[in-house]
Design a protein around this motif. Structure first.
Motif, PDB file in Angstrom:
ATOM      1  N   TRP A  74      -7.578 -11.036   1.176  1.00 32.12           N
ATOM      2  CA  TRP A  74      -7.926  -9.903   2.026  1.00 32.12           C
ATOM      3  C   TRP A  74      -7.725  -8.589   1.285  1.00 32.12           C
ATOM      4  N   ASP A  75      -6.653  -8.470   0.535  1.00 37.94           N
ATOM      5  CA  ASP A  75      -6.383  -7.239  -0.214  1.00 37.94           C
ATOM      6  C   ASP A  75      -7.500  -6.948  -1.220  1.00 37.94           C
ATOM      7  N   ALA A  76      -8.107  -7.997  -1.781  1.00 37.39           N
ATOM      8  CA  ALA A  76      -9.167  -7.823  -2.779  1.00 37.39           C
ATOM      9  C   ALA A  76     -10.536  -7.578  -2.161  1.00 37.39           C
ATOM     10  N   ALA A  77     -10.664  -7.820  -0.870  1.00 38.15           N
ATOM     11  CA  ALA A  77     -11.968  -7.679  -0.202  1.00 38.15           C
ATOM     12  C   ALA A  77     -12.328  -6.210   0.012  1.00 38.15           C
ATOM     13  N   ASP A  78     -13.625  -5.961   0.087  1.00 39.71           N
ATOM     14  CA  ASP A  78     -14.088  -4.620   0.454  1.00 39.71           C
ATOM     15  C   ASP A  78     -13.711  -4.371   1.903  1.00 39.71           C
ATOM     16  N   LYS A  79     -13.159  -3.195   2.164  1.00 42.90           N
ATOM     17  CA  LYS A  79     -12.728  -2.858   3.518  1.00 42.90           C
ATOM     18  C   LYS A  79     -13.453  -1.590   3.969  1.00 42.90           C
ATOM     19  N   PRO A  80     -14.502  -1.746   4.758  1.00 43.62           N
ATOM     20  CA  PRO A  80     -15.212  -0.564   5.257  1.00 43.62           C
ATOM     21  C   PRO A  80     -14.292   0.305   6.106  1.00 43.62           C
ATOM     22  N   LYS A  81     -14.605   1.582   6.198  1.00 41.55           N
ATOM     23  CA  LYS A  81     -13.810   2.494   7.033  1.00 41.55           C
ATOM     24  C   LYS A  81     -13.988   2.180   8.510  1.00 41.55           C
ATOM     25  N   ASP A  82     -15.205   1.846   8.899  1.00 37.68           N
ATOM     26  CA  ASP A  82     -15.501   1.567  10.300  1.00 37.68           C
ATOM     27  C   ASP A  82     -14.708   0.345  10.776  1.00 37.68           C
ATOM     28  N   PRO A  83     -13.909   0.464  11.848  1.00 33.74           N
ATOM     29  CA  PRO A  83     -13.081  -0.660  12.312  1.00 33.74           C
ATOM     30  C   PRO A  83     -13.884  -1.910  12.675  1.00 33.74           C
ATOM     31  N   LEU A  84     -15.071  -1.722  13.230  1.00 30.52           N
ATOM     32  CA  LEU A  84     -15.888  -2.878  13.599  1.00 30.52           C
ATOM     33  C   LEU A  84     -16.350  -3.636  12.352  1.00 30.52           C
ATOM     34  N   PHE A 120      12.247 -20.324   6.507  1.00 26.81           N
ATOM     35  CA  PHE A 120      11.471 -19.911   7.679  1.00 26.81           C
ATOM     36  C   PHE A 120      11.369 -18.390   7.748  1.00 26.81           C
ATOM     37  N   VAL A 121      12.461 -17.704   7.484  1.00 26.03           N
ATOM     38  CA  VAL A 121      12.468 -16.241   7.528  1.00 26.03           C
ATOM     39  C   VAL A 121      11.450 -15.670   6.548  1.00 26.03           C
ATOM     40  N   VAL A 122      11.388 -16.230   5.349  1.00 24.06           N
ATOM     41  CA  VAL A 122      10.435 -15.746   4.340  1.00 24.06           C
ATOM     42  C   VAL A 122       9.002 -15.994   4.796  1.00 24.06           C
ATOM     43  N   ILE A 123       8.721 -17.199   5.252  1.00 24.21           N
ATOM     44  CA  ILE A 123       7.361 -17.544   5.676  1.00 24.21           C
ATOM     45  C   ILE A 123       6.958 -16.731   6.895  1.00 24.21           C
ATOM     46  N   GLU A 124       7.863 -16.578   7.840  1.00 26.65           N
ATOM     47  CA  GLU A 124       7.574 -15.769   9.032  1.00 26.65           C
ATOM     48  C   GLU A 124       7.279 -14.328   8.629  1.00 26.65           C
ATOM     49  N   GLY A 125       8.003 -13.809   7.656  1.00 24.93           N
ATOM     50  CA  GLY A 125       7.745 -12.454   7.170  1.00 24.93           C
ATOM     51  C   GLY A 125       6.365 -12.319   6.553  1.00 24.93           C
ATOM     52  N   LEU A 126       5.947 -13.312   5.770  1.00 23.44           N
ATOM     53  CA  LEU A 126       4.613 -13.297   5.179  1.00 23.44           C
ATOM     54  C   LEU A 126       3.533 -13.378   6.255  1.00 23.44           C
ATOM     55  N   ARG A 127       3.763 -14.203   7.256  1.00 26.09           N
ATOM     56  CA  ARG A 127       2.797 -14.306   8.363  1.00 26.09           C
ATOM     57  C   ARG A 127       2.680 -12.974   9.103  1.00 26.09           C
ATOM     58  N   ARG A 128       3.807 -12.339   9.370  1.00 26.28           N
ATOM     59  CA  ARG A 128       3.779 -11.049  10.069  1.00 26.28           C
ATOM     60  C   ARG A 128       3.046  -9.986   9.255  1.00 26.28           C
ATOM     61  N   ARG A 129       3.253  -9.992   7.938  1.00 26.26           N
ATOM     62  CA  ARG A 129       2.546  -9.023   7.089  1.00 26.26           C
ATOM     63  C   ARG A 129       1.037  -9.211   7.188  1.00 26.26           C
ATOM     64  N   TYR A 130       0.606 -10.462   7.225  1.00 24.16           N
ATOM     65  CA  TYR A 130      -0.824 -10.747   7.349  1.00 24.16           C
ATOM     66  C   TYR A 130      -1.334 -10.350   8.735  1.00 24.16           C
ATOM     67  N   GLU A 131      -0.587 -10.700   9.767  1.00 26.46           N
ATOM     68  CA  GLU A 131      -0.972 -10.320  11.132  1.00 26.46           C
ATOM     69  C   GLU A 131      -1.054  -8.803  11.265  1.00 26.46           C
ATOM     70  N   ASP A 132      -0.143  -8.099  10.607  1.00 29.17           N
ATOM     71  CA  ASP A 132      -0.142  -6.631  10.670  1.00 29.17           C
ATOM     72  C   ASP A 132      -1.445  -6.042  10.140  1.00 29.17           C
ATOM     73  N   LYS A 133      -2.059  -6.704   9.172  1.00 29.92           N
ATOM     74  CA  LYS A 133      -3.313  -6.214   8.606  1.00 29.92           C
ATOM     75  C   LYS A 133      -4.416  -6.232   9.667  1.00 29.92           C
ATOM     76  N   LEU A 134      -4.468  -7.312  10.442  1.00 30.75           N
ATOM     77  CA  LEU A 134      -5.459  -7.376  11.516  1.00 30.75           C
ATOM     78  C   LEU A 134      -5.094  -6.410  12.637  1.00 30.75           C
ATOM     79  N   GLU A 135      -3.811  -6.326  12.969  1.00 29.09           N
ATOM     80  CA  GLU A 135      -3.421  -5.414  14.043  1.00 29.09           C
ATOM     81  C   GLU A 135      -3.771  -3.967  13.690  1.00 29.09           C
ATOM     82  N   ARG A 136      -3.673  -3.598  12.423  1.00 31.67           N
ATOM     83  CA  ARG A 136      -4.048  -2.250  11.998  1.00 31.67           C
ATOM     84  C   ARG A 136      -5.542  -2.002  12.271  1.00 31.67           C
ATOM     85  N   ILE A 137      -6.368  -3.005  11.999  1.00 28.64           N
ATOM     86  CA  ILE A 137      -7.807  -2.885  12.280  1.00 28.64           C
ATOM     87  C   ILE A 137      -8.017  -2.659  13.772  1.00 28.64           C
TER      88      ILE A 137
END
Length: 195
Positions: A74-84, A120-137
């Motif tokens: 996801w970090d390497a993907a093109d990310k348009p400004k438009d949220p949609l 579990f704490v490490v994996i849960e943290g990685l999952r939350r970081r990924y979820e945060d990317k979608l929540e920001r959108i």
């Protein structure tokens, strides 16, 4: 004798991880022994410990690698400004990435319960970081007035569950092409956020 004749360190380690992943996905982490993994690879059980401290470390490393590689995609993907448009890009990256790794997706979700607490704490943290990317959108879309979402965190969980679910039923060469599935899911994601 720890290493089977003809085995090579640069190929044996990846083969061990691949065999463990397949066995964990097929039988479940708890039902798989280190001896089974060794037999699948064709090495003696003791040889596994040259590559991993134990079965828990194998599980943790495969989950960590899966999540870190997903985030990197996801970090390497093109990310348009438009949220949609960004939501559509996220949808396509998530589906495309995960359809190439269905066993890793299955293990990453179904075997969380078998992680030791520190892992579990490490994996849960990685999952939350990924979820945060979608929540920001989603938050950006709400702020721009193009999404109608009463709770962005809940919508994030629902969308990720929907997008990840494609790995349970999609089969290459089936009724729908991968491109068609991605287009349909992009449309469903837009509708889910009221766009």
């Amino acid at each position: 004798m720890a290493r089977k004749t003809g085995s090579h360190a640069e190929t044996t380690g990846p083969r061990i991880r691949a065999a463990a992943l397949t066995l964990f996905a097929r039988h479940g982490y708890a039902a798989v022994s280190m001896r089974q993994i060794a037999a699948e690879v064709g090495v003696q059980a003791g040889a596994l410990y040259l590559y991993t401290p134990d079965k828990q470390a194998l599980l943790f490393e495969m989950m960590r690698e899966h999540l870190e590689t997903l985030q990197a995609a996801w970090d390497a993907a093109d990310k348009p400004k438009d949220p949609l448009e960004r939501l559509e890009a996220f949808t396509r990256v998530h589906i495309g990435f995960n359809l190439e790794r269905t066993e890793a997706v299955f293990v990453s979700y179904m075997e969380l319960r078998n992680l030791e607490p520190a892992n579990f704490v490490v994996i849960e943290g990685l999952r939350r970081r990924y979820e945060d990317k979608l929540e920001r959108i989603l938050s950006d879309g709400v702020a721009a007035g193009c999404f109608k979402v009463p709770d962005t965190r809940l919508a994030t969980f629902a969308l990720i569950a929907m997008l990840t679910g494609v790995t349970t039923w999609y089969r290459e060469g089936g009724r729908l092409s991968r491109e068609r599935v991605e287009r349909i899911y992009c449309d469903m994601a837009r509708r889910a956020v009221g766009a």
